[in-house]
Design a protein around this motif. Structure first.
Motif, PDB file in Angstrom:
ATOM      1  N   ALA A 201      43.032  -2.572  60.492  1.00 52.51           N
ATOM      2  CA  ALA A 201      42.657  -1.861  59.452  1.00 52.51           C
ATOM      3  C   ALA A 201      41.441  -1.658  58.888  1.00 52.51           C
ATOM      4  N   ASP A 202      40.483  -2.605  59.596  1.00 55.22           N
ATOM      5  CA  ASP A 202      38.799  -2.483  59.357  1.00 55.22           C
ATOM      6  C   ASP A 202      38.555  -1.084  59.832  1.00 55.22           C
ATOM      7  N   SER A 203      38.952  -0.726  61.263  1.00 56.43           N
ATOM      8  CA  SER A 203      38.727   0.721  61.725  1.00 56.43           C
ATOM      9  C   SER A 203      39.135   1.754  61.194  1.00 56.43           C
ATOM     10  N   GLN A 204      40.445   1.660  60.525  1.00 53.93           N
ATOM     11  CA  GLN A 204      40.858   2.795  59.600  1.00 53.93           C
ATOM     12  C   GLN A 204      40.073   2.897  58.512  1.00 53.93           C
ATOM     13  N   ALA A 205      39.605   1.886  57.874  1.00 50.47           N
ATOM     14  CA  ALA A 205      38.811   2.132  56.450  1.00 50.47           C
ATOM     15  C   ALA A 205      37.690   2.613  56.842  1.00 50.47           C
ATOM     16  N   LEU A 206      36.930   2.151  58.006  1.00 54.64           N
ATOM     17  CA  LEU A 206      35.571   2.583  58.407  1.00 54.64           C
ATOM     18  C   LEU A 206      35.646   4.330  58.564  1.00 54.64           C
ATOM     19  N   SER A 207      37.038   4.732  59.529  1.00 51.45           N
ATOM     20  CA  SER A 207      37.026   5.844  59.851  1.00 51.45           C
ATOM     21  C   SER A 207      37.295   6.880  58.817  1.00 51.45           C
ATOM     22  N   ASN A 208      38.076   6.469  57.578  1.00 49.26           N
ATOM     23  CA  ASN A 208      38.218   7.283  56.216  1.00 49.26           C
ATOM     24  C   ASN A 208      37.081   7.418  55.826  1.00 49.26           C
ATOM     25  N   VAL A 209      36.054   6.251  55.640  1.00 52.55           N
ATOM     26  CA  VAL A 209      34.740   6.611  54.981  1.00 52.55           C
ATOM     27  C   VAL A 209      33.919   7.715  55.772  1.00 52.55           C
ATOM     28  N   MET A 210      33.954   7.592  57.155  1.00 52.36           N
ATOM     29  CA  MET A 210      33.180   8.445  57.814  1.00 52.36           C
ATOM     30  C   MET A 210      33.709   9.624  57.723  1.00 52.36           C
ATOM     31  N   ALA A 211      35.086  10.051  57.834  1.00 50.74           N
ATOM     32  CA  ALA A 211      35.558  11.358  57.773  1.00 50.74           C
ATOM     33  C   ALA A 211      35.176  11.979  56.480  1.00 50.74           C
ATOM     34  N   LEU A 212      35.235  11.096  55.185  1.00 54.62           N
ATOM     35  CA  LEU A 212      34.818  11.669  53.746  1.00 54.62           C
ATOM     36  C   LEU A 212      33.538  11.969  53.930  1.00 54.62           C
ATOM     37  N   ALA A 213      32.540  11.323  54.743  1.00 57.53           N
ATOM     38  CA  ALA A 213      31.215  11.609  54.672  1.00 57.53           C
ATOM     39  C   ALA A 213      30.879  13.030  55.233  1.00 57.53           C
ATOM     40  N   ASP A 214      31.714  13.163  56.492  1.00 56.48           N
ATOM     41  CA  ASP A 214      31.602  14.497  57.077  1.00 56.48           C
ATOM     42  C   ASP A 214      31.850  15.516  56.280  1.00 56.48           C
ATOM     43  N   ARG A 215      33.048  15.355  55.510  1.00 56.53           N
ATOM     44  CA  ARG A 215      33.270  16.215  54.520  1.00 56.53           C
ATOM     45  C   ARG A 215      32.603  16.835  53.434  1.00 56.53           C
ATOM     46  N   GLN A 216      32.021  15.542  53.071  1.00 56.18           N
ATOM     47  CA  GLN A 216      31.126  16.026  51.899  1.00 56.18           C
ATOM     48  C   GLN A 216      29.704  16.613  52.760  1.00 56.18           C
ATOM     49  N   ALA A 217      29.334  16.107  53.927  1.00 53.80           N
ATOM     50  CA  ALA A 217      28.139  16.849  54.547  1.00 53.80           C
ATOM     51  C   ALA A 217      28.326  18.284  54.763  1.00 53.80           C
ATOM     52  N   SER A 218      29.804  18.702  55.111  1.00 53.94           N
ATOM     53  CA  SER A 218      30.214  19.906  55.477  1.00 53.94           C
ATOM     54  C   SER A 218      30.036  20.839  54.124  1.00 53.94           C
ATOM     55  N   GLU A 219      30.591  20.247  53.181  1.00 50.62           N
ATOM     56  CA  GLU A 219      30.479  21.012  51.750  1.00 50.62           C
ATOM     57  C   GLU A 219      29.099  21.209  51.505  1.00 50.62           C
ATOM     58  N   GLN A 220      28.409  20.271  51.485  1.00 51.44           N
ATOM     59  CA  GLN A 220      26.966  20.411  51.023  1.00 51.44           C
ATOM     60  C   GLN A 220      26.375  21.754  52.005  1.00 51.44           C
ATOM     61  N   ALA A 221      26.619  21.581  53.166  1.00 52.18           N
ATOM     62  CA  ALA A 221      26.064  22.581  54.059  1.00 52.18           C
ATOM     63  C   ALA A 221      26.667  23.965  53.693  1.00 52.18           C
ATOM     64  N   ALA A 222      27.921  24.265  53.381  1.00 50.31           N
ATOM     65  CA  ALA A 222      28.378  25.344  53.071  1.00 50.31           C
ATOM     66  C   ALA A 222      27.725  26.063  51.843  1.00 50.31           C
ATOM     67  N   ILE A 223      27.546  24.840  50.692  1.00 52.58           N
ATOM     68  CA  ILE A 223      26.947  25.426  49.508  1.00 52.58           C
ATOM     69  C   ILE A 223      25.535  25.888  49.813  1.00 52.58           C
ATOM     70  N   ARG A 224      24.599  25.276  50.738  1.00 53.83           N
ATOM     71  CA  ARG A 224      23.377  25.547  51.163  1.00 53.83           C
ATOM     72  C   ARG A 224      23.588  26.932  51.620  1.00 53.83           C
ATOM     73  N   ALA A 225      24.434  27.157  52.510  1.00 54.26           N
ATOM     74  CA  ALA A 225      24.642  28.380  53.415  1.00 54.26           C
ATOM     75  C   ALA A 225      24.726  29.808  52.190  1.00 54.26           C
TER      76      ALA A 225
END
Length: 334
Positions: free
Chosen positions: A279-303
């Motif tokens: 459960a801990d691993s899944q929760a951390l994976s979800n957080v990391m996936a969300l962070a990656d999506r947010q980073a991608s969205e920010q990169a797209a906005i900058r582009a």
């Protein structure tokens, strides 16, 4: 007046003043002793104050007693200290929660002497670590640095749980709170228990709280001590702990002390613990996936922003680097 009567009167007067002087001496000595009791640190027998009858009754009502084993858990974020007592079933139950009046530093373990950081981890308190003459009413030493701390070269001294309400790396519980905590520990030792465990955490160690601190440099350390937290929560009994490979190991299958730098032995398997780790691993994976999506969205906005800026820059270059001409103003009718 007959001579005999005069002598008799003098004797009576002398006896009166003698008794009066003795009375003042007794009063003076009593006052002096009372003053000493008020000002001499640790000289007032405070460490032997009996447990209140209400506390003794509460212990019996939960199937325990003052002499039974105990565990202390400390949570920084929640600012609480819990006392757990072993019951007749063999499991531990939460007996009482105390508010922490003050601790110092931030979330995370203590690193070095003078960093004003209160420690985190697993510690073992023996009778020799009890301090009945503390300058902060009563205290016990956590035992920092322990085996884990020493394996990481961490330094510090006199890291206490004590009375009062000020802290330089300690946990201050107020005098009233510490009087009860100290008495509970004292009675546990009197019951024949050689030590009690102190577990210190940054927060309630849930999967969600761990995931909320996924970016912390202390994450791997917190994941390590969460194993001990989970085992206590699952089994309702303090896990045995040792140190190997410079990390805590809980319930190791070993017959003696471990080499803190050596390889870790197998541990007693626990299906519920494995489920929590998943459960801990899944929760951390979800957080990391969300962070990656947010980073991608920010990169797209900058582009997109850069593309728009490039478009208007291109239009400007078409006119010799000058801004595009604006429509001429209409000539007013005469």
């Amino acid at each position: 007046m007959p001579r005999g009567a005069e002598c008799s009167g003098l004797v009576v007067i002398a006896s009166f003043f003698h008794r009066l002087a003795a009375f003042f001496i007794i009063v003076w000595v009593g006052f002096g002793l009372a003053a000493c009791a008020g000002f001499v640190k640790g000289g007032d027998n405070r460490h032997n104050i009996p447990l209140a009858p209400a506390l003794v009754k509460a212990l019996h009502d939960m199937g325990s007693s003052p002499g039974e084993a105990m565990v202390i858990r400390i949570f920084k974020t929640e600012e609480i200290l819990e006392v757990w007592k072993r019951t007749s079933s063999g499991q531990y139950k939460l007996f009482k929660t105390y508010a922490i009046c003050a601790y110092s530093g931030e979330l995370g373990p203590k690193m070095k002497e003078g960093d004003y950081q209160s420690p985190e981890g697993f510690y073992t308190v023996t009778p020799g670590l009890m301090n009945p003459k503390s300058n902060y009413f009563l205290a016990f030493n956590t035992g920092f640095p322990n085996k884990f701390d020493r394996a990481h070269g961490r330094t510090g001294s006199h890291l206490m749980v004590h009375g009062d309400c000020k802290s330089v790396g300690c946990y201050a519980m107020t005098d009233a709170g510490m009087a009860e905590i100290y008495a509970l520990a004292r009675e546990s030792f009197k019951g024949g228990n050689p030590n009690f465990q102190v577990q210190i955490f940054p927060f309630r160690m849930t999967s969600a709280s761990l995931a909320a601190h996924a970016s912390s440099p202390h994450l791997s350390f917190w994941q390590n001590i969460k194993e001990g937290y989970d085992l206590f929560d699952i089994n309702k009994a303090p896990p045995a702990w040792d140190v190997c490979e410079q990390r805590y190991v809980f319930n190791p299958m070993a017959s003696g002390p471990l080499d803190e730098m050596g390889a870790c032995p197998p541990v007693i398997q626990n299906a519920a613990l494995d489920a929590r780790k998943a459960a801990d691993s899944q929760a951390l994976s979800n957080v990391m996936a969300l962070a990656d999506r947010q980073a991608s969205e920010q990169a797209a906005i900058r582009a997109r922003g850069e593309a728009v800026n490039g478009f208007f820059s291109g239009i400007g270059n078409m006119f010799g680097g000058q801004p595009a001409p604006q429509p001429a103003a209409a000539t007013p009718v005469q």
